[in-house]
Design a protein around this motif. Structure first.
Motif, PDB file in Angstrom:
ATOM      1  N   LYS A   1      29.465  30.844  43.144  1.00 49.62           N
ATOM      2  CA  LYS A   1      29.740  31.204  41.749  1.00 49.62           C
ATOM      3  C   LYS A   1      30.602  32.453  41.665  1.00 49.62           C
ATOM      4  O   LYS A   1      31.499  32.558  40.818  1.00 49.62           O
ATOM      5  CB  LYS A   1      28.430  31.409  40.990  1.00 49.62           C
ATOM      6  CG  LYS A   1      27.675  30.118  40.713  1.00 49.62           C
ATOM      7  CD  LYS A   1      26.455  30.361  39.853  1.00 49.62           C
ATOM      8  CE  LYS A   1      25.733  29.043  39.544  1.00 49.62           C
ATOM      9  NZ  LYS A   1      26.566  28.132  38.726  1.00 49.62           N
TER      10      LYS A   1
ATOM     11  N   ASP B   1      34.195  31.565  42.510  1.00 51.01           N
ATOM     12  CA  ASP B   1      34.834  30.844  41.400  1.00 51.01           C
ATOM     13  C   ASP B   1      35.255  31.803  40.294  1.00 51.01           C
ATOM     14  O   ASP B   1      36.365  31.691  39.750  1.00 51.01           O
ATOM     15  CB  ASP B   1      33.867  29.790  40.840  1.00 51.01           C
ATOM     16  CG  ASP B   1      33.616  28.662  41.827  1.00 51.01           C
ATOM     17  OD1 ASP B   1      34.453  28.490  42.751  1.00 51.01           O
ATOM     18  OD2 ASP B   1      32.591  27.962  41.686  1.00 51.01           O
ATOM     19  N   LYS B   2      34.407  32.742  39.969  1.00 52.20           N
ATOM     20  CA  LYS B   2      34.719  33.660  38.867  1.00 52.20           C
ATOM     21  C   LYS B   2      35.832  34.627  39.251  1.00 52.20           C
ATOM     22  O   LYS B   2      36.692  34.955  38.434  1.00 52.20           O
ATOM     23  CB  LYS B   2      33.459  34.418  38.446  1.00 52.20           C
ATOM     24  CG  LYS B   2      32.428  33.510  37.794  1.00 52.20           C
ATOM     25  CD  LYS B   2      31.261  34.279  37.263  1.00 52.20           C
ATOM     26  CE  LYS B   2      30.255  33.318  36.607  1.00 52.20           C
ATOM     27  NZ  LYS B   2      30.859  32.576  35.482  1.00 52.20           N
TER      28      LYS B   2
ATOM     29  N   ASN C   1      39.239  35.123  37.282  1.00 51.51           N
ATOM     30  CA  ASN C   1      39.512  36.471  36.750  1.00 51.51           C
ATOM     31  C   ASN C   1      40.084  37.346  37.857  1.00 51.51           C
ATOM     32  O   ASN C   1      39.399  38.200  38.422  1.00 51.51           O
ATOM     33  CB  ASN C   1      38.222  37.095  36.197  1.00 51.51           C
ATOM     34  CG  ASN C   1      37.580  36.238  35.137  1.00 51.51           C
ATOM     35  OD1 ASN C   1      38.268  35.721  34.259  1.00 51.51           O
ATOM     36  ND2 ASN C   1      36.261  36.083  35.199  1.00 51.51           N
TER      37      ASN C   1
ATOM     38  N   THR D   1      36.710  43.849  35.352  1.00 50.77           N
ATOM     39  CA  THR D   1      36.781  42.425  35.680  1.00 50.77           C
ATOM     40  C   THR D   1      35.843  42.074  36.830  1.00 50.77           C
ATOM     41  O   THR D   1      35.097  41.082  36.770  1.00 50.77           O
ATOM     42  CB  THR D   1      38.227  42.047  36.050  1.00 50.77           C
ATOM     43  OG1 THR D   1      39.078  42.326  34.938  1.00 50.77           O
ATOM     44  CG2 THR D   1      38.330  40.576  36.410  1.00 50.77           C
TER      45      THR D   1
ATOM     46  N   SER E   1      32.381  39.762  36.536  1.00 49.24           N
ATOM     47  CA  SER E   1      32.280  38.564  37.368  1.00 49.24           C
ATOM     48  C   SER E   1      31.035  38.604  38.248  1.00 49.24           C
ATOM     49  O   SER E   1      30.329  37.600  38.400  1.00 49.24           O
ATOM     50  CB  SER E   1      33.535  38.435  38.243  1.00 49.24           C
ATOM     51  OG  SER E   1      34.700  38.315  37.452  1.00 49.24           O
TER      52      SER E   1
ATOM     53  N   ALA F   1      27.839  38.196  36.013  1.00 47.09           N
ATOM     54  CA  ALA F   1      27.734  36.837  35.479  1.00 47.09           C
ATOM     55  C   ALA F   1      27.277  35.862  36.560  1.00 47.09           C
ATOM     56  O   ALA F   1      26.439  34.976  36.312  1.00 47.09           O
ATOM     57  CB  ALA F   1      29.073  36.402  34.893  1.00 47.09           C
ATOM     58  N   ALA F   2      27.813  36.013  37.779  1.00 48.26           N
ATOM     59  CA  ALA F   2      27.392  35.151  38.882  1.00 48.26           C
ATOM     60  C   ALA F   2      25.919  35.371  39.222  1.00 48.26           C
ATOM     61  O   ALA F   2      25.180  34.419  39.516  1.00 48.26           O
ATOM     62  CB  ALA F   2      28.265  35.412  40.108  1.00 48.26           C
TER      63      ALA F   2
END
Length: 350
Positions: free
Chosen positions: A254, A257-258, A262, A276, A280, A283-284
């Motif tokens: 994850k 991917d983020k 970004n 950023t 990220s 959020a992951a």
């Protein structure tokens, strides 16, 4: 600091101010009459309010204002339009700007300090005009600039802390006149009158030495900082979940991917790139391992949708009460306490 003071959330706060930008022993300004005086290599001195001598008479030079401009400031001044009328209003504009900033800080600790170039005097035996604005200890008689300071303080419920503490006279003088060798108190510390009890000491630091004819002044405060209640965002991530290979792989995928979406850029600032990466990463973590779960009683988990909003409202009321500390806010907080207690008792009975 004792345990009792720690529980109250009180902390020591020391503030100092020191004017080190002076012309002491560099050169003297003893000329008359000229509004603009070229000093050297593009530097300009703006000078006014000094009278011209007539027929050789001796004129007392005890008032006047001088402003030195470097070459860049000189160019900006000439582009804006020369003339003493443009810089005579600097002091008036200062008080106007200070007045505009005052009303926005009524709920905060307000301290204004620096070289005011004004003598506020001391409170006389029968002087009720500046009551609660200045104390009865200090130096000098006041002057016109000091009266302007006192009028501003009266209009905004402020007080000058320099002369509230009884000390030897040597601990009041902040500047010595180069001719009369007399000390004057022109560097001031001003604060909100309602918070005066939080100031524990004022002192001129005579031992501080620098290339200046001003003395450093220091004030000590005991202030209370409101306690910030923990929120959901401050609950730690369940990092122990990363000990499982499946969770670790999920978090890594994850995050990759983020970060792929970004991406950071050399054209943006370091602060933006850091934001950023931070967003990220968090959020992951939210999507893969989540937050730590608190061990709540069964009755609380069954009624969490009802109890949580009530507890949040009670915590907000408590924060407001700590900040403003009024009877109205205290009653509001007690009301929320009773509501939460009633809801908790009902949840336990069910």
């Amino acid at each position: 600091m004792g345990k009792r003071e720690q529980k109250k959330g009180r902390r020591n706060l020391t503030v100092c101010t020191w004017n080190i930008q002076t012309l002491v022993e560099n050169f003297e300004t003893k000329w008359f009459g000229k509004d603009v005086w070229r000093v050297v290599e593009g530097f300009t001195l703006l000078n006014f309010s000094r009278p011209l001598p007539v027929n050789g008479e001796v004129v007392v030079r005890n008032e006047g204002v001088g402003i030195i401009l470097d070459p860049q400031a000189t160019a900006a001044w000439r582009d804006a339009g020369e003339g003493s009328s443009r810089y005579k209003g600097i002091k008036a504009k200062y008080f106007s700007d200070l007045q505009d900033t005052g009303p926005d800080t009524t709920n905060h600790i307000l301290v204004v300090l620096g070289d005011f170039n004004a003598r506020v005097g001391v409170l006389g035996q029968s002087d009720d005009l500046w009551h609660k604005v200045i104390g009865k200890h200090g130096l000098d008689e006041g002057n016109l600039a000091g009266e302007n300071i006192l009028q501003f303080c009266t209009a905004n419920q402020l007080t000058v802390m320099n002369n509230w503490f009884q000390k030897k006279n040597i601990y009041y003088g902040t500047w010595m006149h180069p001719v009369t060798k007399k000390h004057h108190m022109i560097d001031l510390i001003v604060m909100r009158a309602t918070g005066r009890v939080s100031c524990r000491d004022f002192k001129v630091m005579r031992g501080a030495n620098c290339w200046t004819d001003h003395k450093m002044i220091r004030a000590k405060f005991r202030v209370r900082f409101p306690r910030v209640c923990a929120t959901k965002d401050k609950i730690a991530f369940a990092v122990h979940e990363l000990s499982l290979k499946a969770k670790k792989d999920e978090y890594r995928d994850k995050l990759e991917d983020k970060l792929r979406v970004n991406t950071h850029s050399l054209e943006t600032s370091t602060e933006d790139n850091w934001t950023t990466v931070k967003l990220s990463t968090t959020a992951a973590a939210e999507e893969s391992v989540g937050r730590e779960r608190r061990n709540q009683p069964e009755w609380f988990e069954e009624n969490t949708e009802v109890l949580t909003p009530l507890i949040v409202a009670k915590n907000k009321a408590y924060t407001v009460y700590l900040t403003k500390n009024t009877q109205t806010k205290k009653k509001e907080f007690r009301k929320h306490q009773r509501i939460v207690k009633k809801a908790v008792d009902k949840a336990k009975e069910e």
